[in-house]
Design an enzyme around this catalytic site. Structure first.
Site, short mmCIF file in Angstrom:
data_model
loop_
_atom_site.label_atom_id
_atom_site.label_comp_id
_atom_site.label_asym_id
_atom_site.label_seq_id
_atom_site.Cartn_x
_atom_site.Cartn_y
_atom_site.Cartn_z
N ASN A 40 0.83 -1.22 0.00
CA ASN A 40 0.00 0.00 0.00
C ASN A 40 0.86 1.26 0.00
OD1 ASN A 40 -3.06 -0.48 0.16
ND2 ASN A 40 -2.21 -2.05 1.50
N HIS A 135 -8.22 -1.22 5.98
CA HIS A 135 -8.52 -2.50 6.61
C HIS A 135 -9.10 -3.46 5.55
CE1 HIS A 135 -9.47 -5.30 9.81
NE2 HIS A 135 -10.66 -5.46 9.26
C1 GAR Z 1 -3.30 -4.73 4.04
O1 GAR Z 1 -4.07 -5.71 3.40
C2 GAR Z 1 -4.13 -3.98 5.06
O2 GAR Z 1 -5.47 -3.90 4.73
C3 GAR Z 1 -3.91 -4.82 6.29
O3 GAR Z 1 -2.56 -5.19 6.24
C4 GAR Z 1 -2.19 -5.34 4.87
C5 GAR Z 1 -0.86 -4.64 4.64
O4 GAR Z 1 -0.36 -4.92 3.39
N1 GAR Z 1 -4.22 -4.07 7.47
C6 GAR Z 1 -4.85 -4.58 8.52
O5 GAR Z 1 -5.17 -5.74 8.61
C7 GAR Z 1 -5.11 -3.59 9.65
N2 GAR Z 1 -6.10 -4.11 10.55
P1 GAR Z 1 0.88 -4.13 2.79
O6 GAR Z 1 1.97 -4.16 3.84
O7 GAR Z 1 1.27 -4.91 1.57
O8 GAR Z 1 0.45 -2.73 2.46
#
Ligand code: GAR
Length: 216
Positions: A40, A135
């Site tokens: 992200n 989320h």
């Molecule tokens: C994402 O899918 C985000 O939605 C989740 O962690 C992942 C991070 O991915 N967040 C949560 O679960 C927060 N409760 P990334 O490190 O590849 O961006």
């Protein structure tokens, strides 16, 4: 047999977005908080680079020494600062350090991009209504950790992702944007998370612009 692919147009549930809605006169200064892979973070950095989002990322803060997000930060020339939660006695003490760092980089929005820590009023009050979280579920369903697994276990046929303003209660707060993702019969947590992330990467940069313009 599936009518759905990872690249299909996202079905936005919250306000339909126009190019004008996303236009920002002056660049936002985003402080990104991340704990893991940082896909992200990269989606936001790319949206900035391509001119889709008028912003800069003066600093990335991460809390796990081995977090892959640091490699992405290097590629985008963003300074990455480790604040290891294990070095702090309380959540508040960690957040005080984070606030100091964010203020020293003159950040005006805080972007929790896979930040796996519970935030406290120390951070929230330092940036009132300016902390965003992503989320992997259609909140208010399936808050907390394992949003993907919770959706699979519940047997729902559609899940998705949500960008919202953060509040003290975990995964609550005004919703800025959501995208829906169908659950396929043979989905595993990994396959579903991959498709959810495709949508996360699309809505997060847009949601940042919408939040900055008060669309909530
Ligand atoms: C994402 O899918 C985000 O939605 C989740 O962690 C992942 C991070 O991915 N967040 C949560 O679960 C927060 N409760 P990334 O490190 O590849 O961006």
């Amino acid at each position: 047999m599936t009518a759905y692919s990872a690249n299909s147009t996202p079905s936005f549930i919250s306000p339909s977005v126009t190019v004008e809605d996303l236009y920002l006169d002056s660049p936002l200064r985003l402080g990104v908080l991340a704990s893991g892979s940082g896909s992200n973070f990269e989606a936001i950095a790319q949206a900035i680079q391509s001119g889709q989002l008028n912003a800069t990322i003066p600093v990335l803060i991460y809390n796990k020494p081995k977090a892959k997000v640091t490699e992405r930060a290097k590629r985008f020339d963003v300074p990455a600062i480790l604040h290891n939660h294990r070095a702090y006695q309380t959540r508040e003490a960690l957040d005080e350090q984070i606030v100091d760092t964010l203020k020293s980089y003159r950040v005006d929005w805080v972007i929790m991009a896979g930040w796996m820590r519970i935030v406290t009023p120390v951070l929230l009050n330092a940036f009132p209504h300016r902390v965003l979280n992503i989320h992997p579920s259609l909140l208010p369903s399936f808050p907390g950790i394992h949003g993907i697994e919770q959706a699979l276990n519940a047997g729902v046929k559609v899940t998705g992702c949500t960008v919202h303003l953060a509040q003290e209660k975990v995964d609550s707060g005004p919703i800025i944007m959501q995208a829906a993702v169908p659950i396929l019969p043979d989905d595993t947590p990994d396959s579903l998370h991959q498709r959810v992330q495709v949508q996360e990467h699309q809505i997060f940069p847009q949601a940042i612009a919408l939040a900055a313009k008060g669309f909530w």
